[in-house]
Enzyme design. Structure first.
Site, PDB file in Angstrom:
ATOM      1  N   GLU A  51       0.987  -1.140  -0.095  1.00 36.08           N
ATOM      2  CA  GLU A  51       0.090   0.088   0.052  1.00 36.08           C
ATOM      3  C   GLU A  51       0.812   1.160   0.084  1.00 36.08           C
ATOM      4  O   GLU A  51       0.594   2.183  -0.720  1.00 36.08           O
ATOM      5  CB  GLU A  51      -0.896   0.279   1.442  1.00 36.08           C
ATOM      6  CG  GLU A  51      -1.739  -1.281   1.292  1.00 36.08           C
ATOM      7  CD  GLU A  51      -1.109  -2.417   2.177  1.00 36.08           C
ATOM      8  OE1 GLU A  51      -2.058  -2.878   2.896  1.00 36.08           O
ATOM      9  OE2 GLU A  51       0.058  -2.550   1.964  1.00 36.08           O
ATOM     10  N   CYS A  74      -2.052  -3.802   7.510  1.00 43.04           N
ATOM     11  CA  CYS A  74      -1.442  -4.145   8.702  1.00 43.04           C
ATOM     12  C   CYS A  74      -1.553  -2.713   9.611  1.00 43.04           C
ATOM     13  O   CYS A  74      -1.726  -1.647   9.266  1.00 43.04           O
ATOM     14  CB  CYS A  74       0.216  -4.458   8.711  1.00 43.04           C
ATOM     15  SG  CYS A  74       1.092  -2.785   8.185  1.00 43.04           S
ATOM     16  N   THR A 195      19.533 -39.423  -0.249  1.00 45.94           N
ATOM     17  CA  THR A 195      19.356 -38.852  -1.583  1.00 45.94           C
ATOM     18  C   THR A 195      20.902 -37.959  -1.889  1.00 45.94           C
ATOM     19  O   THR A 195      21.357 -37.848  -3.024  1.00 45.94           O
ATOM     20  CB  THR A 195      18.373 -37.808  -1.438  1.00 45.94           C
ATOM     21  OG1 THR A 195      17.151 -38.344  -1.629  1.00 45.94           O
ATOM     22  CG2 THR A 195      18.412 -37.020  -2.990  1.00 45.94           C
ATOM     23  N   ASP A 199      22.947 -39.134  -5.114  1.00 45.70           N
ATOM     24  CA  ASP A 199      22.605 -38.099  -6.208  1.00 45.70           C
ATOM     25  C   ASP A 199      23.662 -37.055  -6.016  1.00 45.70           C
ATOM     26  O   ASP A 199      24.120 -36.160  -7.138  1.00 45.70           O
ATOM     27  CB  ASP A 199      21.313 -37.752  -6.373  1.00 45.70           C
ATOM     28  CG  ASP A 199      20.458 -38.724  -6.371  1.00 45.70           C
ATOM     29  OD1 ASP A 199      21.047 -39.915  -6.992  1.00 45.70           O
ATOM     30  OD2 ASP A 199      19.221 -38.662  -6.434  1.00 45.70           O
ATOM     31  N   LEU A 203      20.133 -28.958  -5.575  1.00 44.42           N
ATOM     32  CA  LEU A 203      18.972 -28.092  -5.030  1.00 44.42           C
ATOM     33  C   LEU A 203      18.907 -26.846  -5.206  1.00 44.42           C
ATOM     34  O   LEU A 203      18.231 -26.149  -4.377  1.00 44.42           O
ATOM     35  CB  LEU A 203      18.514 -28.782  -3.477  1.00 44.42           C
ATOM     36  CG  LEU A 203      18.639 -30.128  -3.272  1.00 44.42           C
ATOM     37  CD1 LEU A 203      18.518 -30.441  -1.704  1.00 44.42           C
ATOM     38  CD2 LEU A 203      17.800 -30.819  -4.003  1.00 44.42           C
ATOM     39  N   ARG A 206      17.493 -23.386 -11.010  1.00 46.86           N
ATOM     40  CA  ARG A 206      18.188 -23.341 -12.420  1.00 46.86           C
ATOM     41  C   ARG A 206      16.999 -23.281 -13.397  1.00 46.86           C
ATOM     42  O   ARG A 206      15.687 -23.449 -13.253  1.00 46.86           O
ATOM     43  CB  ARG A 206      18.953 -24.652 -12.755  1.00 46.86           C
ATOM     44  CG  ARG A 206      20.118 -24.600 -11.860  1.00 46.86           C
ATOM     45  CD  ARG A 206      21.115 -25.959 -12.012  1.00 46.86           C
ATOM     46  NE  ARG A 206      20.471 -27.071 -11.931  1.00 46.86           N
ATOM     47  CZ  ARG A 206      20.119 -27.781 -10.865  1.00 46.86           C
ATOM     48  NH1 ARG A 206      20.441 -27.415  -9.642  1.00 46.86           N
ATOM     49  NH2 ARG A 206      19.419 -28.903 -10.957  1.00 46.86           N
ATOM     50  N   GLY A 294      14.208 -38.844  -0.656  1.00 41.83           N
ATOM     51  CA  GLY A 294      13.881 -39.824  -1.390  1.00 41.83           C
ATOM     52  C   GLY A 294      12.773 -40.659  -0.947  1.00 41.83           C
ATOM     53  O   GLY A 294      11.696 -40.070   0.007  1.00 41.83           O
TER      54      GLY A 294
END
Length: 360
Positions: A51, A74, A195, A199, A203, A206, A294
């Site tokens: 606002e 608020c 995981t 792997d 995280l 992209r 996982g």
């Protein structure tokens, strides 16, 4: 209320999803004589509220104008002054509010102050759409823990990986871009230590523009490899949930590498208490949490109903065989009546894949 202007305010607020925590994204549009004369959006903690941003950017006189704002203005002092003061001083005639602030400490206070000042206030949003937009904020301010979304990509026969753990790529490029948008809107992404070891994921965000979320690793015994890529790449903080009896030297080494080891209790079965971990990451202003696996993690969250939303991306592939890795592990219930129920399910196509989305 002219719904077009509320949609405009909501669309603008949506551009800042994932950037404002622990505050909610908010959009504000001033309308006079049927045309927009100013608009503003909350861009992040410490920045002007929507606002006020709209008022300061407006070159026209807003006296007698209508304000369309997605969330109740608020009425309390935080990092910035109350928006209600600025609105009263502006001479605005009417305020259309999309949804009341769900925060129990302030709910209804802003609307009441505006009405007491002689401003007409109408609370009339867009039903489920605007409620869903604020679902993460609602849970965060009422329960102090994040809104939890489970996400997985599966073959048509329900496998998330082959027997040797290969999962690249089950889903299409369009679906992977969709997942990166989910990450960009999330404050943190959570995976289990399995995981990470299998792997070595980053995280990060992209394929789309957006900030990297924090990375949360469920790692009771601190098995995190010291050379894991996420410890040296990506802008998001790495938070490692460990048990109190975990090796303190390993913890010190990980902390020295920029991670933050958080200690939470174990359950009777020896597993880390996810409930306690959610409280800890809530204290770190994680309002929206994306759980990416996982299978052990999915099983834990699903069987204990520690999730709010589930998003399953199905690819037009059939892995076959009985040795592939499914969404969950272990022994399931013997009766269909004991299955975990979901509701409000939607199904939509995304390129060659389809996405199933539902709520707990």
């Amino acid at each position: 209320m002219d719904i077009r202007f509320m949609k405009r305010a909501l669309a603008g607020a949506a551009r800042y999803e994932g950037k404002t925590s622990p505050n909610p994204p908010v959009g504000a549009v001033f309308v006079k004589d049927g045309r927009i004369i100013a608009e503003g959006f909350h861009e992040g903690p410490g920045s002007p509220h929507a606002e006020v941003k709209a008022l300061t950017s407006c070159s026209s006189d807003v006296r007698g104008a209508d304000l369309y704002v997605t969330l109740e203005p608020c009425s309390h002092h935080g990092r910035t002054p109350p928006c209600t003061d600025a609105l009263i001083d502006s001479g605005v005639k009417r305020v259309f509010i999309g949804i009341q602030d769900p925060n129990p400490d302030v709910r209804g206070g802003g609307a009441r102050i505006l009405r007491d000042a002689g401003i007409e206030v109408i609370v009339e949003g867009m039903g489920r759409k605007i409620e869903r937009f604020y679902e993460a904020y609602t849970k965060f301010v009422t329960k102090k823990i994040p809104f939890v979304t489970l996400k997985a990509a599966l073959t048509l026969d329900g496998k998330i990986a082959t027997a040797v753990g290969d999962s690249r790529w089950i889903s299409s490029e369009a679906s992977r871009r969709f997942v990166h948008r989910m990450r960009a809107k999330s404050d943190a992404v959570l995976v289990g230590i399995g995981t990470v070891k299998n792997d070595d994921p980053l995280l990060t965000v992209r394929m789309v523009r957006g900030r990297d979320p924090s990375r949360v690793i469920v790692d009771p015994d601190l098995e995190m490899p010291p050379d894991a890529r996420m410890l040296s790449e990506g802008a998001g903080t790495v938070i490692i949930g460990a048990a109190p009896d975990a090796d303190r030297k390993r913890a010190a080494d990980l902390n020295a590498r920029g991670a933050e080891v958080v200690y939470v209790g174990r359950q009777d079965d020896g597993r880390l208490s996810i409930d306690e971990l959610l409280v800890e990451i809530g204290k770190r202003n994680v309002m929206r949490l994306l759980v990416e696996g996982g299978a052990n993690i999915f099983t834990y969250f699903i069987t204990r109903a520690i999730f709010d939303e589930i998003v399953l991306i199905y690819a037009p592939k059939i892995l076959t065989g009985g040795d592939g890795l499914g969404l969950s592990v272990g022994r399931g219930p013997e009766k269909i009546a004991d299955a975990v129920a979901v509701s409000q399910m939607t199904v939509r196509r995304l390129g060659e894949d389809f996405i199933v989305q539902a709520y707990r």
